[in-house]
Design an enzyme around this catalytic site. Structure first.
Site, PDB file in Angstrom:
ATOM      1  N   HIS A   1     -13.407  -3.116   9.423  1.00 28.38           N
ATOM      2  CA  HIS A   1     -12.245  -3.370   8.575  1.00 28.38           C
ATOM      3  C   HIS A   1     -11.948  -4.869   8.547  1.00 28.38           C
ATOM      4  O   HIS A   1     -12.240  -5.593   9.502  1.00 28.38           O
ATOM      5  CB  HIS A   1     -11.036  -2.619   9.118  1.00 28.38           C
ATOM      6  CG  HIS A   1      -9.757  -2.939   8.430  1.00 28.38           C
ATOM      7  ND1 HIS A   1      -8.830  -3.815   8.950  1.00 28.38           N
ATOM      8  CD2 HIS A   1      -9.251  -2.513   7.246  1.00 28.38           C
ATOM      9  CE1 HIS A   1      -7.805  -3.903   8.127  1.00 28.38           C
ATOM     10  NE2 HIS A   1      -8.028  -3.130   7.090  1.00 28.38           N
TER      11      HIS A   1
ATOM     12  N   ASN B   1       0.846  -1.181   0.000  1.00 30.69           N
ATOM     13  CA  ASN B   1       0.000   0.000   0.000  1.00 30.69           C
ATOM     14  C   ASN B   1       0.890   1.242   0.000  1.00 30.69           C
ATOM     15  O   ASN B   1       2.077   1.151  -0.336  1.00 30.69           O
ATOM     16  CB  ASN B   1      -0.980  -0.014   1.193  1.00 30.69           C
ATOM     17  CG  ASN B   1      -0.281  -0.068   2.542  1.00 30.69           C
ATOM     18  OD1 ASN B   1       0.795   0.486   2.737  1.00 30.69           O
ATOM     19  ND2 ASN B   1      -0.913  -0.735   3.501  1.00 30.69           N
TER      20      ASN B   1
ATOM     21  N   LYS C   1     -12.475  -0.459  -4.104  1.00 26.63           N
ATOM     22  CA  LYS C   1     -11.585   0.507  -3.451  1.00 26.63           C
ATOM     23  C   LYS C   1     -10.178   0.287  -3.963  1.00 26.63           C
ATOM     24  O   LYS C   1      -9.777  -0.862  -4.206  1.00 26.63           O
ATOM     25  CB  LYS C   1     -11.639   0.335  -1.926  1.00 26.63           C
ATOM     26  CG  LYS C   1     -10.852   1.369  -1.138  1.00 26.63           C
ATOM     27  CD  LYS C   1     -11.079   1.198   0.360  1.00 26.63           C
ATOM     28  CE  LYS C   1     -10.345  -0.015   0.929  1.00 26.63           C
ATOM     29  NZ  LYS C   1     -10.509  -0.141   2.392  1.00 26.63           N
ATOM     30  N   MET C   2      -9.419   1.376  -4.118  1.00 27.16           N
ATOM     31  CA  MET C   2      -8.050   1.271  -4.600  1.00 27.16           C
ATOM     32  C   MET C   2      -7.131   2.105  -3.716  1.00 27.16           C
ATOM     33  O   MET C   2      -7.579   3.012  -3.016  1.00 27.16           O
ATOM     34  CB  MET C   2      -7.931   1.724  -6.051  1.00 27.16           C
ATOM     35  CG  MET C   2      -8.362   3.158  -6.289  1.00 27.16           C
ATOM     36  SD  MET C   2      -8.240   3.657  -8.038  1.00 27.16           S
ATOM     37  CE  MET C   2      -6.467   3.898  -8.171  1.00 27.16           C
ATOM     38  N   LYS C   3      -5.855   1.758  -3.749  1.00 24.07           N
ATOM     39  CA  LYS C   3      -4.862   2.458  -2.946  1.00 24.07           C
ATOM     40  C   LYS C   3      -4.412   3.748  -3.635  1.00 24.07           C
ATOM     41  O   LYS C   3      -4.338   3.829  -4.858  1.00 24.07           O
ATOM     42  CB  LYS C   3      -3.650   1.560  -2.701  1.00 24.07           C
ATOM     43  CG  LYS C   3      -3.971   0.260  -1.973  1.00 24.07           C
ATOM     44  CD  LYS C   3      -4.550   0.520  -0.597  1.00 24.07           C
ATOM     45  CE  LYS C   3      -4.815  -0.779   0.158  1.00 24.07           C
ATOM     46  NZ  LYS C   3      -5.411  -0.534   1.493  1.00 24.07           N
TER      47      LYS C   3
ATOM     48  N   ASP D   1      -7.978   4.709  -0.667  1.00 18.45           N
ATOM     49  CA  ASP D   1      -7.420   4.471   0.669  1.00 18.45           C
ATOM     50  C   ASP D   1      -5.951   4.864   0.676  1.00 18.45           C
ATOM     51  O   ASP D   1      -5.145   4.317  -0.078  1.00 18.45           O
ATOM     52  CB  ASP D   1      -7.580   2.987   1.015  1.00 18.45           C
ATOM     53  CG  ASP D   1      -7.092   2.637   2.411  1.00 18.45           C
ATOM     54  OD1 ASP D   1      -6.663   3.538   3.155  1.00 18.45           O
ATOM     55  OD2 ASP D   1      -7.152   1.440   2.754  1.00 18.45           O
TER      56      ASP D   1
ATOM     57  N   GLU E   1     -10.320   7.360   2.273  1.00 13.79           N
ATOM     58  CA  GLU E   1     -10.026   6.624   3.510  1.00 13.79           C
ATOM     59  C   GLU E   1      -8.623   6.910   4.034  1.00 13.79           C
ATOM     60  O   GLU E   1      -7.657   6.928   3.276  1.00 13.79           O
ATOM     61  CB  GLU E   1     -10.183   5.124   3.239  1.00 13.79           C
ATOM     62  CG  GLU E   1     -10.010   4.229   4.458  1.00 13.79           C
ATOM     63  CD  GLU E   1     -10.377   2.794   4.132  1.00 13.79           C
ATOM     64  OE1 GLU E   1      -9.797   1.889   4.770  1.00 13.79           O
ATOM     65  OE2 GLU E   1     -11.237   2.557   3.258  1.00 13.79           O
TER      66      GLU E   1
ATOM     67  N   SER F   1     -14.117  -6.962   1.395  1.00  6.51           N
ATOM     68  CA  SER F   1     -13.700  -8.241   0.833  1.00  6.51           C
ATOM     69  C   SER F   1     -12.296  -8.119   0.274  1.00  6.51           C
ATOM     70  O   SER F   1     -11.944  -7.090  -0.311  1.00  6.51           O
ATOM     71  CB  SER F   1     -14.665  -8.662  -0.281  1.00  6.51           C
ATOM     72  OG  SER F   1     -14.222  -9.836  -0.934  1.00  6.51           O
ATOM     73  N   TYR F   2     -11.480  -9.162   0.462  1.00  6.42           N
ATOM     74  CA  TYR F   2     -10.130  -9.210  -0.099  1.00  6.42           C
ATOM     75  C   TYR F   2      -9.994 -10.437  -1.008  1.00  6.42           C
ATOM     76  O   TYR F   2      -9.279 -11.378  -0.690  1.00  6.42           O
ATOM     77  CB  TYR F   2      -9.072  -9.310   0.999  1.00  6.42           C
ATOM     78  CG  TYR F   2      -8.945  -8.124   1.920  1.00  6.42           C
ATOM     79  CD1 TYR F   2      -9.144  -6.830   1.469  1.00  6.42           C
ATOM     80  CD2 TYR F   2      -8.588  -8.308   3.253  1.00  6.42           C
ATOM     81  CE1 TYR F   2      -9.013  -5.751   2.322  1.00  6.42           C
ATOM     82  CE2 TYR F   2      -8.442  -7.240   4.115  1.00  6.42           C
ATOM     83  CZ  TYR F   2      -8.659  -5.961   3.651  1.00  6.42           C
ATOM     84  OH  TYR F   2      -8.526  -4.901   4.505  1.00  6.42           O
TER      85      TYR F   2
ATOM     86  N   GLU G   1      -9.710   1.940  11.361  1.00  8.76           N
ATOM     87  CA  GLU G   1      -9.158   0.595  11.486  1.00  8.76           C
ATOM     88  C   GLU G   1      -7.955   0.552  12.418  1.00  8.76           C
ATOM     89  O   GLU G   1      -7.582  -0.522  12.885  1.00  8.76           O
ATOM     90  CB  GLU G   1      -8.752   0.064  10.114  1.00  8.76           C
ATOM     91  CG  GLU G   1      -7.553   0.759   9.495  1.00  8.76           C
ATOM     92  CD  GLU G   1      -7.230   0.254   8.103  1.00  8.76           C
ATOM     93  OE1 GLU G   1      -6.236  -0.469   7.958  1.00  8.76           O
ATOM     94  OE2 GLU G   1      -7.982   0.580   7.174  1.00  8.76           O
TER      95      GLU G   1
END
Length: 387
Positions: free
Chosen positions: A320, A19, A181-183, A211, A237, A340-341, A263
């Protein structure tokens, strides 16, 4: 009835994900088994959990303090009023004996992981899915058939191209998700904006969040807030350090869109201070406490009650951690949704092997407990620990 043993094992995630702030090449997680003398199906009931993702295994504290306190306690002091099941509140209290207040992260993760494993055992002894047990205890008893779920993806990979990023997001949409969601923060601002534009261009009606994993200082946070405003993001985020409440308040004043964080807060008191002094807006912002890392489910219930007293809706709470623990908690408490991951963090990412996602919602299992038994690779690790 009693707990006869509690075991912990550190397992490496073996991931090259990155990240904005760190990579996961050395990351480990603690897997816990709480073994009872209750027999179901010819075997002792065992409750399982792991300490979510993003924090290293914490077995030393468990073995030195928290596990011995439970095993030394009078078994009768750890059961509910009926005497037929364990009482997670009493077990949480036993683990917190002789602990000085403050400095929560040093112990909250180890305690929380054991406590969630206790809940898994409690639900199995009751013969119910954990989300149903939680709905009956902390909600109105209503249990949904499915739960809104979004993908926490868009990681930085070695050699990744924008086309690779688009392909990843397309796979998530094809799998049934309606929010991704993306970094951000792992590349210069201009490059991150190009990445966001590329993803937005192929999302259609799906929504996008970003994020930053708490990386930015004041200047970077405000620069990103200004640059991200035109994108219409679902949320922005963790722009900065989670305890810099003053900076969060400044970002909230500069960024009209929703913010999300939480988180990395490990106590009810920290979350209260964040909600009161971080400039957060209950009508749009999102709070994302990770219960296994924050003393567990019983303490999370106190945090939820506190936030409701502060004017927050449960729909604004998204735990989280893209795993079956957070899914059961989100469904049981009636929260806004779960993360979800898919396809990352090895055995520890994702949900049951037979879970289905459609229209942005994931079906809930009727397996007793958290449902790890339906996740073959992860349950193999847990079953070996309990053998």
């Amino acid at each position: 009835m009693r707990i006869v043993d509690i075991r912990e094992r550190a397992i490496p995630l073996k991931s090259d994900l990155k990240n904005s702030s760190f990579d996961f090449s050395e990351m480990t997680t603690s897997v816990v088994a709480v073994i009872t003398d209750v027999v179901r199906g010819g075997r002792p009931v065992a409750g399982f959990a792991f300490n979510s993702t993003g924090r290293y295994a914490c077995g030393a504290q468990m073995r030195e303090r928290f596990i011995p306190r439970i095993l030394r306690a009078d078994p009768k002091s750890l059961v509910d009023a009926s005497g037929d099941n364990l009482d997670p509140e009493k077990i949480l209290a036993a683990m917190r004996q002789r602990e000085k207040i403050g400095g929560d992260a040093e112990r909250s993760i180890g305690i929380g992981t054991i406590e969630v494993a206790v809940w898994d055992a409690v639900a199995k002894i009751a013969g119910k899915p954990l989300h149903r047990v939680l709905a009956e205890r902390y909600g109105d008893g209503t249990v949904p058939d499915k739960m809104f779920c979004y993908v926490g993806g868009g990681w930085y990979w070695p050699g990744q191209t924008i086309r690779d990023l688009q392909d990843e997001m397309r796979r998530h949409l094809d799998a049934g998700y309606t929010m991704v969601k993306m970094k951000v923060g792992g590349a210069p601002l201009a490059e991150d904006c190009r990445r966001i534009e590329a993803v937005k261009s192929m999302l259609g009606d799906a929504s996008l969040a970003v994020d930053a994993n708490g990386k930015f200082d004041r200047a970077e946070s405000l620069a990103y807030a200004k640059a991200l405003a035109p994108f219409g993001l679902r949320w922005f985020e963790e722009p900065c350090h989670p305890l810099d409440f003053a900076l969060y308040a400044e970002i909230a004043a500069a960024y009209a869109g929703p913010l999300a964080a939480g988180e990395n807060l490990y106590s009810t008191e920290d979350v209260r201070n964040f909600a009161r002094f971080g400039g957060l807006r209950a009508d749009r912002d999102i709070i994302q406490v990770d219960p296994p890392q924050a003393y567990g489910i019983a303490q999370y219930a106190r945090t939820v009650a506190m936030l409701e007293a502060e004017g927050w809706s449960r729909a604004a709470l998204f735990p989280h951690g893209g795993n079956q623990m957070s899914l059961a908690i989100a469904a049981g408490f009636g929260l806004g949704g779960a993360e979800s991951y898919p396809g990352v963090f090895g055995a520890f990412g994702g949900f049951a092997d037979d879970a289905k996602v459609a229209g942005g919602a994931i079906t809930l299992s009727d397996r007793p407990g958290i449902g790890f038994e339906g996740q073959a690779a992860l349950y193999g690790i847990m079953k070996e620990l309990a053998a």
